[in-house]
Design a protein around this motif. Structure first.
Motif, PDB file in Angstrom:
ATOM      1  N   ARG A   9       5.566 -19.831  -4.465  1.00 48.54           N
ATOM      2  CA  ARG A   9       5.588 -20.854  -3.406  1.00 48.54           C
ATOM      3  C   ARG A   9       5.555 -22.268  -3.967  1.00 48.54           C
ATOM      4  O   ARG A   9       5.242 -23.233  -3.252  1.00 48.54           O
ATOM      5  CB  ARG A   9       4.434 -20.600  -2.427  1.00 48.54           C
ATOM      6  CG  ARG A   9       4.567 -19.254  -1.713  1.00 48.54           C
ATOM      7  CD  ARG A   9       3.507 -19.012  -0.669  1.00 48.54           C
ATOM      8  NE  ARG A   9       3.684 -17.706  -0.014  1.00 48.54           N
ATOM      9  CZ  ARG A   9       3.173 -16.569  -0.450  1.00 48.54           C
ATOM     10  NH1 ARG A   9       2.401 -16.547  -1.535  1.00 48.54           N
ATOM     11  NH2 ARG A   9       3.405 -15.437   0.203  1.00 48.54           N
ATOM     12  N   SER A  57       5.082 -13.331  -5.103  1.00 45.26           N
ATOM     13  CA  SER A  57       5.758 -14.387  -4.342  1.00 45.26           C
ATOM     14  C   SER A  57       5.489 -15.740  -4.984  1.00 45.26           C
ATOM     15  O   SER A  57       4.360 -16.024  -5.393  1.00 45.26           O
ATOM     16  CB  SER A  57       5.259 -14.404  -2.902  1.00 45.26           C
ATOM     17  OG  SER A  57       5.629 -13.216  -2.252  1.00 45.26           O
ATOM     18  N   PHE A 103       7.883 -25.513   0.635  1.00 47.22           N
ATOM     19  CA  PHE A 103       8.350 -25.051  -0.687  1.00 47.22           C
ATOM     20  C   PHE A 103       9.781 -24.518  -0.623  1.00 47.22           C
ATOM     21  O   PHE A 103      10.495 -24.523  -1.630  1.00 47.22           O
ATOM     22  CB  PHE A 103       7.390 -24.016  -1.295  1.00 47.22           C
ATOM     23  CG  PHE A 103       7.251 -22.744  -0.488  1.00 47.22           C
ATOM     24  CD1 PHE A 103       6.271 -22.628   0.486  1.00 47.22           C
ATOM     25  CD2 PHE A 103       8.102 -21.673  -0.704  1.00 47.22           C
ATOM     26  CE1 PHE A 103       6.131 -21.451   1.229  1.00 47.22           C
ATOM     27  CE2 PHE A 103       7.978 -20.499   0.019  1.00 47.22           C
ATOM     28  CZ  PHE A 103       6.988 -20.398   0.997  1.00 47.22           C
ATOM     29  N   TRP A 136      10.011 -13.896  -0.173  1.00 44.37           N
ATOM     30  CA  TRP A 136      10.611 -13.384   1.068  1.00 44.37           C
ATOM     31  C   TRP A 136      10.102 -14.224   2.235  1.00 44.37           C
ATOM     32  O   TRP A 136       8.896 -14.383   2.412  1.00 44.37           O
ATOM     33  CB  TRP A 136      10.185 -11.931   1.268  1.00 44.37           C
ATOM     34  CG  TRP A 136      10.926 -11.229   2.364  1.00 44.37           C
ATOM     35  CD1 TRP A 136      10.989 -11.577   3.681  1.00 44.37           C
ATOM     36  CD2 TRP A 136      11.703 -10.049   2.221  1.00 44.37           C
ATOM     37  NE1 TRP A 136      11.758 -10.687   4.375  1.00 44.37           N
ATOM     38  CE2 TRP A 136      12.208  -9.725   3.502  1.00 44.37           C
ATOM     39  CE3 TRP A 136      12.021  -9.217   1.138  1.00 44.37           C
ATOM     40  CZ2 TRP A 136      13.006  -8.613   3.734  1.00 44.37           C
ATOM     41  CZ3 TRP A 136      12.809  -8.122   1.368  1.00 44.37           C
ATOM     42  CH2 TRP A 136      13.302  -7.825   2.654  1.00 44.37           C
ATOM     43  N   SER A 191       9.195 -15.588   8.319  1.00 45.14           N
ATOM     44  CA  SER A 191       8.651 -16.445   9.369  1.00 45.14           C
ATOM     45  C   SER A 191       9.556 -17.669   9.526  1.00 45.14           C
ATOM     46  O   SER A 191       9.393 -18.675   8.829  1.00 45.14           O
ATOM     47  CB  SER A 191       7.225 -16.846   8.960  1.00 45.14           C
ATOM     48  OG  SER A 191       6.628 -17.560   9.990  1.00 45.14           O
ATOM     49  N   ARG A 208       6.021  -8.840 -10.459  1.00 51.37           N
ATOM     50  CA  ARG A 208       6.549  -9.854  -9.546  1.00 51.37           C
ATOM     51  C   ARG A 208       5.517 -10.263  -8.503  1.00 51.37           C
ATOM     52  O   ARG A 208       4.756  -9.448  -8.018  1.00 51.37           O
ATOM     53  CB  ARG A 208       7.779  -9.272  -8.821  1.00 51.37           C
ATOM     54  CG  ARG A 208       8.425 -10.217  -7.819  1.00 51.37           C
ATOM     55  CD  ARG A 208       8.889  -9.464  -6.582  1.00 51.37           C
ATOM     56  NE  ARG A 208       7.792  -8.780  -5.945  1.00 51.37           N
ATOM     57  CZ  ARG A 208       6.967  -9.368  -5.068  1.00 51.37           C
ATOM     58  NH1 ARG A 208       7.128 -10.622  -4.689  1.00 51.37           N
ATOM     59  NH2 ARG A 208       5.962  -8.681  -4.537  1.00 51.37           N
ATOM     60  N   ARG A 241      -3.500  -4.871  -3.325  1.00 53.82           N
ATOM     61  CA  ARG A 241      -2.828  -3.746  -2.673  1.00 53.82           C
ATOM     62  C   ARG A 241      -3.821  -2.638  -2.351  1.00 53.82           C
ATOM     63  O   ARG A 241      -4.823  -2.473  -3.042  1.00 53.82           O
ATOM     64  CB  ARG A 241      -1.734  -3.163  -3.600  1.00 53.82           C
ATOM     65  CG  ARG A 241      -0.568  -4.086  -3.911  1.00 53.82           C
ATOM     66  CD  ARG A 241       0.289  -4.356  -2.686  1.00 53.82           C
ATOM     67  NE  ARG A 241       1.522  -5.005  -3.057  1.00 53.82           N
ATOM     68  CZ  ARG A 241       1.730  -6.329  -3.070  1.00 53.82           C
ATOM     69  NH1 ARG A 241       0.737  -7.160  -2.732  1.00 53.82           N
ATOM     70  NH2 ARG A 241       2.895  -6.825  -3.423  1.00 53.82           N
ATOM     71  N   GLN A 274       7.426 -24.535   6.104  1.00 53.80           N
ATOM     72  CA  GLN A 274       7.063 -24.019   4.763  1.00 53.80           C
ATOM     73  C   GLN A 274       7.855 -24.829   3.730  1.00 53.80           C
ATOM     74  O   GLN A 274       8.950 -24.470   3.320  1.00 53.80           O
ATOM     75  CB  GLN A 274       7.365 -22.529   4.661  1.00 53.80           C
ATOM     76  CG  GLN A 274       6.583 -21.684   5.679  1.00 53.80           C
ATOM     77  CD  GLN A 274       6.768 -20.191   5.478  1.00 53.80           C
ATOM     78  OE1 GLN A 274       6.167 -19.591   4.604  1.00 53.80           O
ATOM     79  NE2 GLN A 274       7.621 -19.590   6.279  1.00 53.80           N
ATOM     80  N   LYS A 297      -2.249  -9.391  -7.622  1.00 50.05           N
ATOM     81  CA  LYS A 297      -1.780  -8.425  -6.629  1.00 50.05           C
ATOM     82  C   LYS A 297      -2.966  -7.843  -5.884  1.00 50.05           C
ATOM     83  O   LYS A 297      -3.949  -7.439  -6.480  1.00 50.05           O
ATOM     84  CB  LYS A 297      -1.042  -7.283  -7.318  1.00 50.05           C
ATOM     85  CG  LYS A 297       0.411  -7.551  -7.537  1.00 50.05           C
ATOM     86  CD  LYS A 297       1.269  -6.351  -7.157  1.00 50.05           C
ATOM     87  CE  LYS A 297       2.723  -6.617  -7.503  1.00 50.05           C
ATOM     88  NZ  LYS A 297       3.265  -7.859  -7.008  1.00 50.05           N
TER      89      LYS A 297
HETATM   90  C1  LIG Z   1       8.944  -9.084   5.612  1.00 51.94           C
HETATM   91  C2  LIG Z   1       8.191 -10.152   4.861  1.00 51.94           C
HETATM   92  C3  LIG Z   1       8.041 -11.410   5.414  1.00 51.94           C
HETATM   93  C4  LIG Z   1       7.381 -12.430   4.705  1.00 51.94           C
HETATM   94  N1  LIG Z   1       7.345 -13.697   5.209  1.00 51.94           N
HETATM   95  C5  LIG Z   1       6.769 -14.682   4.475  1.00 51.94           C
HETATM   96  C6  LIG Z   1       6.823 -16.026   4.899  1.00 51.94           C
HETATM   97  O1  LIG Z   1       7.410 -16.377   5.918  1.00 51.94           O
HETATM   98  N2  LIG Z   1       6.216 -16.958   4.124  1.00 51.94           N
HETATM   99  C7  LIG Z   1       5.578 -16.646   2.952  1.00 51.94           C
HETATM  100  O2  LIG Z   1       5.056 -17.553   2.299  1.00 51.94           O
HETATM  101  N3  LIG Z   1       5.534 -15.376   2.513  1.00 51.94           N
HETATM  102  C8  LIG Z   1       6.111 -14.390   3.229  1.00 51.94           C
HETATM  103  N4  LIG Z   1       6.137 -13.117   2.747  1.00 51.94           N
HETATM  104  C9  LIG Z   1       5.490 -12.806   1.458  1.00 51.94           C
HETATM  105  C10 LIG Z   1       4.232 -11.953   1.617  1.00 51.94           C
HETATM  106  O3  LIG Z   1       3.200 -12.734   2.133  1.00 51.94           O
HETATM  107  C11 LIG Z   1       3.884 -11.365   0.247  1.00 51.94           C
HETATM  108  O4  LIG Z   1       4.946 -10.578  -0.212  1.00 51.94           O
HETATM  109  C12 LIG Z   1       2.627 -10.510   0.292  1.00 51.94           C
HETATM  110  O5  LIG Z   1       1.499 -11.308   0.602  1.00 51.94           O
HETATM  111  C13 LIG Z   1       2.365  -9.825  -1.049  1.00 51.94           C
HETATM  112  O6  LIG Z   1       2.264 -10.773  -2.089  1.00 51.94           O
HETATM  113  P1  LIG Z   1       3.263 -10.766  -3.321  1.00 51.94           P
HETATM  114  O7  LIG Z   1       4.678 -10.926  -2.801  1.00 51.94           O
HETATM  115  O8  LIG Z   1       2.849 -11.965  -4.127  1.00 51.94           O
HETATM  116  O9  LIG Z   1       3.103  -9.491  -4.066  1.00 51.94           O
HETATM  117  C14 LIG Z   1       6.790 -12.123   3.436  1.00 51.94           C
HETATM  118  C15 LIG Z   1       6.963 -10.843   2.892  1.00 51.94           C
HETATM  119  C16 LIG Z   1       7.669  -9.886   3.575  1.00 51.94           C
HETATM  120  C17 LIG Z   1       7.886  -8.534   2.916  1.00 51.94           C
END
Ligand SMILES: Cc1cc2nc3c(=O)[nH]c(=O)nc-3n(C[C@H](O)[C@H](O)[C@H](O)COP(=O)(O)O)c2cc1C
Length: 170
Positions: free
Chosen positions: A14, A12, A68, A118, A121, A10, A157, A66, A155
């Motif tokens: 956008r 994120s 998207f 997620w 923001s 998985r 990490r 944001q 990823k």
């Molecule tokens: C608590 C939390 C808040 C986040 N807020 C945002 C956000 O407002 N906008 C966004 O584009 N991504 C947001 N993210 C996504 C993170 O940037 C993303 O999970 C992290 O960079 C790791 O990438 P991945 O989810 O692709 O594995 C958030 C993630 C978490 C866990």
């Protein structure tokens, strides 16, 4: 798909296709939240499913533009219906409980071929106004849900040995 594959693959999302999300898939994602654990099994949560274009656009604006968020067919807004309980460990229960439910939803969505992101923001006050959320309810997070319109991201990490120690804090 096994749980670890979902966790590993998985990422994120956008960018979303306009394709609607099937109702049975949405139900399954919401079921994942419903079945999540919570402190003392309090289940003090409410999940607002937003499909109206106009409302999603307003949410995107409340999330500092944001855009998207407004393009996904669905946005799920996760709220805590009680926010006073502090666990014996000193942590507020509501952020933990609602976050677990969101994590479960995100993984379930992934298994169904759906993308999420997620969103932490956002302006809570503005979000509450848009959705008629009562004063005492907290908005913890939101996520768009839809079919991804971008390739999965790499990823990045820390390694296990950077984040794990044994027997004592090191
Ligand atoms: C608590 C939390 C808040 C986040 N807020 C945002 C956000 O407002 N906008 C966004 O584009 N991504 C947001 N993210 C996504 C993170 O940037 C993303 O999970 C992290 O960079 C790791 O990438 P991945 O989810 O692709 O594995 C958030 C993630 C978490 C866990």
């Amino acid at each position: 798909m096994d749980v670890f594959s979902a966790i590993r693959q998985r990422s994120s999302v956008r960018a979303y296709k306009a394709t609607d999300v099937e109702e049975d898939k949405l139900k399954k994602i919401l079921e994942a939240a419903r079945l999540s654990p919570s402190a003392s099994n309090r289940q003090e949560w409410k999940f607002i499913v937003v499909k109206k274009k106009e409302t999603k656009k307003k949410l995107a604006k409340a999330a500092f533009g944001q855009s998207f968020i407004g393009e996904a067919p669905i946005v799920i807004v996760a709220c805590a219906t009680e926010s006073k309980s502090i666990m014996a460990c000193g942590q507020p229960a509501y952020t933990v409980d609602v976050s677990i439910a969101c994590a479960f939803m995100i993984l379930q969505a992934y298994e169904l071929g759906l993308g999420t992101c997620w969103i932490g923001s956002f302006k809570e006050d503005e979000t509450k106004k848009i959705l008629d959320v009562p004063e005492h309810i907290r908005v913890v997070a939101m996520t768009p849900v839809g079919y991804p319109n971008e390739p999965p991201s790499e990823k990045s990490r820390k390694s296990l040995n950077q984040i794990v120690c044994y027997e004592k804090y090191e």
